[in-house]
Design a protein around this motif. Structure first.
Motif, PDB file in Angstrom:
ATOM      1  N   ASN A 273     -47.029  24.485-105.024  1.00  0.00           N
ATOM      2  CA  ASN A 273     -47.566  24.869-106.375  1.00  0.00           C
ATOM      3  C   ASN A 273     -48.414  23.892-107.070  1.00  0.00           C
ATOM      4  OD1 ASN A 273     -46.217  27.424-107.905  1.00  0.00           O
ATOM      5  ND2 ASN A 273     -45.068  26.933-105.916  1.00  0.00           N
ATOM      6  N   GLU A 274     -48.298  22.701-106.689  1.00  0.00           N
ATOM      7  CA  GLU A 274     -48.985  21.642-107.358  1.00  0.00           C
ATOM      8  C   GLU A 274     -50.570  21.581-106.571  1.00  0.00           C
ATOM      9  OE1 GLU A 274     -47.359  17.666-107.663  1.00  0.00           O
ATOM     10  OE2 GLU A 274     -45.412  18.448-108.074  1.00  0.00           O
ATOM     11  N   ILE A 275     -50.537  21.658-105.262  1.00  0.00           N
ATOM     12  CA  ILE A 275     -51.550  21.844-104.691  1.00  0.00           C
ATOM     13  C   ILE A 275     -52.340  23.133-104.792  1.00  0.00           C
ATOM     14  CG2 ILE A 275     -52.690  22.211-102.255  1.00  0.00           C
ATOM     15  CD1 ILE A 275     -50.051  20.383-101.290  1.00  0.00           C
ATOM     16  N   LEU A 276     -51.838  24.197-104.960  1.00  0.00           N
ATOM     17  CA  LEU A 276     -52.302  25.282-105.299  1.00  0.00           C
ATOM     18  C   LEU A 276     -52.918  25.415-106.850  1.00  0.00           C
ATOM     19  CD1 LEU A 276     -50.205  28.101-103.677  1.00  0.00           C
ATOM     20  CD2 LEU A 276     -52.342  27.231-102.688  1.00  0.00           C
ATOM     21  N   LYS A 277     -52.285  24.775-107.658  1.00  0.00           N
ATOM     22  CA  LYS A 277     -52.831  24.627-108.905  1.00  0.00           C
ATOM     23  C   LYS A 277     -54.201  23.932-109.149  1.00  0.00           C
ATOM     24  CE  LYS A 277     -51.365  22.982-113.528  1.00  0.00           C
ATOM     25  NZ  LYS A 277     -50.155  22.212-114.150  1.00  0.00           N
ATOM     26  N   LYS A 278     -54.287  22.756-108.210  1.00  0.00           N
ATOM     27  CA  LYS A 278     -55.525  22.220-108.402  1.00  0.00           C
ATOM     28  C   LYS A 278     -56.691  22.876-107.456  1.00  0.00           C
ATOM     29  CE  LYS A 278     -52.742  17.635-108.410  1.00  0.00           C
ATOM     30  NZ  LYS A 278     -52.539  16.343-107.690  1.00  0.00           N
ATOM     31  N   LEU A 279     -56.476  23.781-106.818  1.00  0.00           N
ATOM     32  CA  LEU A 279     -57.336  24.436-106.017  1.00  0.00           C
ATOM     33  C   LEU A 279     -57.963  25.704-106.827  1.00  0.00           C
ATOM     34  CD1 LEU A 279     -55.851  24.699-102.407  1.00  0.00           C
ATOM     35  CD2 LEU A 279     -57.654  23.153-103.279  1.00  0.00           C
ATOM     36  N   GLU A 280     -57.242  26.026-108.072  1.00  0.00           N
ATOM     37  CA  GLU A 280     -57.799  27.131-108.873  1.00  0.00           C
ATOM     38  C   GLU A 280     -58.778  26.809-109.862  1.00  0.00           C
ATOM     39  OE1 GLU A 280     -54.095  28.527-111.128  1.00  0.00           O
ATOM     40  OE2 GLU A 280     -52.972  28.679-109.426  1.00  0.00           O
ATOM     41  N   ASN A 281     -59.442  27.589-110.079  1.00  0.00           N
ATOM     42  CA  ASN A 281     -60.632  27.575-111.040  1.00  0.00           C
ATOM     43  C   ASN A 281     -60.146  27.882-112.577  1.00  0.00           C
ATOM     44  OD1 ASN A 281     -60.043  30.476-111.098  1.00  0.00           O
ATOM     45  ND2 ASN A 281     -62.130  31.168-110.848  1.00  0.00           N
ATOM     46  N   ALA A 282     -60.975  27.705-113.690  1.00  0.00           N
ATOM     47  CA  ALA A 282     -60.603  27.574-115.094  1.00  0.00           C
ATOM     48  C   ALA A 282     -59.804  28.906-115.470  1.00  0.00           C
ATOM     49  CB  ALA A 282     -61.796  27.357-115.876  1.00  0.00           C
ATOM     50  N   THR A 283     -60.349  29.824-114.672  1.00  0.00           N
ATOM     51  CA  THR A 283     -59.752  31.240-115.083  1.00  0.00           C
ATOM     52  C   THR A 283     -58.445  31.734-114.466  1.00  0.00           C
ATOM     53  OG1 THR A 283     -61.353  32.424-113.899  1.00  0.00           O
ATOM     54  CG2 THR A 283     -61.829  32.047-115.918  1.00  0.00           C
ATOM     55  N   HIS A 284     -58.302  30.665-113.446  1.00  0.00           N
ATOM     56  CA  HIS A 284     -57.008  31.139-112.549  1.00  0.00           C
ATOM     57  C   HIS A 284     -57.165  32.484-111.751  1.00  0.00           C
ATOM     58  CE1 HIS A 284     -55.119  27.745-114.656  1.00  0.00           C
ATOM     59  NE2 HIS A 284     -55.359  28.419-115.727  1.00  0.00           N
ATOM     60  N   THR A 285     -58.249  32.613-111.195  1.00  0.00           N
ATOM     61  CA  THR A 285     -58.331  33.794-110.450  1.00  0.00           C
ATOM     62  C   THR A 285     -59.022  33.515-108.889  1.00  0.00           C
ATOM     63  OG1 THR A 285     -60.902  33.827-111.225  1.00  0.00           O
ATOM     64  CG2 THR A 285     -59.215  35.188-112.275  1.00  0.00           C
ATOM     65  N   GLU A 286     -58.742  32.319-108.387  1.00  0.00           N
ATOM     66  CA  GLU A 286     -59.101  31.921-107.076  1.00  0.00           C
ATOM     67  C   GLU A 286     -58.502  30.643-106.681  1.00  0.00           C
ATOM     68  OE1 GLU A 286     -63.263  31.613-106.612  1.00  0.00           O
ATOM     69  OE2 GLU A 286     -63.231  29.476-107.550  1.00  0.00           O
ATOM     70  N   TRP A 287     -58.315  30.553-105.164  1.00  0.00           N
ATOM     71  CA  TRP A 287     -58.030  29.185-104.537  1.00  0.00           C
ATOM     72  C   TRP A 287     -59.091  28.975-103.845  1.00  0.00           C
ATOM     73  CZ3 TRP A 287     -52.616  31.729-103.021  1.00  0.00           C
ATOM     74  CH2 TRP A 287     -51.863  31.430-104.196  1.00  0.00           C
ATOM     75  N   ARG A 288     -59.762  27.799-104.233  1.00  0.00           N
ATOM     76  CA  ARG A 288     -61.024  27.476-103.504  1.00  0.00           C
ATOM     77  C   ARG A 288     -60.816  26.017-103.307  1.00  0.00           C
ATOM     78  NH1 ARG A 288     -65.565  30.127-102.372  1.00  0.00           N
ATOM     79  NH2 ARG A 288     -64.974  31.812-104.191  1.00  0.00           N
ATOM     80  N   LYS A 289     -61.200  25.240-101.861  1.00  0.00           N
ATOM     81  CA  LYS A 289     -61.291  23.785-101.957  1.00  0.00           C
ATOM     82  C   LYS A 289     -62.314  23.180-102.703  1.00  0.00           C
ATOM     83  CE  LYS A 289     -64.231  23.635 -97.801  1.00  0.00           C
ATOM     84  NZ  LYS A 289     -64.183  23.159 -96.388  1.00  0.00           N
TER      85      LYS A 289
END
Length: 293
Positions: A273-289
């Motif tokens: 969850n910590e990793i995925l949270k850091k991969l999110e954009n400001a609107t929490h609508t994607e996971w992107r490196k």
């Protein structure tokens, strides 16, 4: 001009957003970042739902007066915090430059004594209430809010981690599926699934209702413990909805499944969850490196 016209009125619409069974806000961290800071977030959990500190802008965007009031009771010492905040624009008046922020409080600091808080804004229970003053008029506001709720938080409600009341309408684990059927009598979800979503295929996949489905659980590299539900129904559009431990919908992926299938992916691992949270954009609508510098 809307704000100037509205300010002359002797009454305003107001939307109250309150949480319970939460921790409330602490003065030097969460309350300060919410009321005084922009693009700053202070969370007690590394895997919490928010992370960019931009969500609070939505409160001001919903107000034609760009004004909110915040009242909070902290869980450790029951300390009361109250403040009103207006965010307009930097402006010049009589050749003097004024800041874009204004506060209803004492010397820019929150009010901490209950008797000094206007009665309508007082809070007794631990948690936080935000009051949006001058909320934009919407003829179908109840339906809009209900659909936003079930689209983004159906999983948290279904797993009994969230109960929401909108006006007098309660959404909980016992009625969330029936409420989704009421709001979405059809399974079809358009190609504009971000602006016109339909949660029904995904909750049915999760519950194995009206479909042929299978559930997988595994511990995978990097993310750790995950769950994946996949189901077949000829009306499904071939998308996967992705969640992490907050059980809030993050994004939908249309690149992995054929039409006629539907998937639900959930990362339940704290480290993942910590990793995925850091991969999110400001609107929490994607996971992107690229979102993680």
């Amino acid at each position: 001009q809307i704000m100037c016209d509205a300010i002359e009125k002797n009454h305003y619409s107001c939307l109250e957003i309150s949480d319970y069974n939460t921790k409330g806000m602490e003065l030097s961290t969460s309350f300060d970042s919410f009321t005084h800071s922009r693009n700053v977030s202070t969370k007690s959990s590394a895997g919490s739902a928010g992370s960019k500190g931009m969500g609070k802008a939505a409160y001001f965007a919903a107000s034609y007066l760009h004004t909110i009031f915040v009242s909070s009771v902290y869980h450790i010492d029951n300390k009361i915090l109250f403040q009103g905040i207006s965010r307009i624009s930097t402006h010049i008046k009589e050749d003097k430059l004024f800041n874009y922020k204004g506060y209803f409080s004492e010397s820019f600091q929150p009010v901490t004594e209950n008797h000094k808080i206007p009665e309508v804004f007082r809070r007794e229970d631990i948690g936080t209430s935000a009051y949006i003053l001058g909320v934009w008029n919407e003829s179908n506001r109840q339906e809009v809010m209900e659909k936003e709720l079930v689209n983004n938080f159906w999983l948290a409600i279904l797993e009994n981690e969230l109960i929401v009341t909108i006006d007098d309408k309660i959404f909980n684990k016992d009625n969330i599926y029936n409420e989704i059927i009421r709001l979405y009598p059809d399974l079809y979800e358009s190609g504009q699934y971000n602006t016109h979503p339909n949660p029904r295929p995904y909750i049915e996949t999760y519950l194995d209702i009206n479909c042929v489905g299978k559930k997988y659980e595994d511990k995978i590299p990097v993310l750790g413990d995950v769950r994946f539900f996949i189901a077949h129904n000829e009306k499904y559009m071939g998308r996967i909805s992705n969640f992490r431990n907050s059980k809030m919908l993050i994004w939908k992926d249309s690149s992995k499944l054929y039409r006629g299938y539907c998937g639900v992916f959930i990362c339940t691992d704290n480290k993942g969850n910590e990793i995925l949270k850091k991969l999110e954009n400001a609107t929490h609508t994607e996971w992107r490196k690229s979102n993680w510098k």
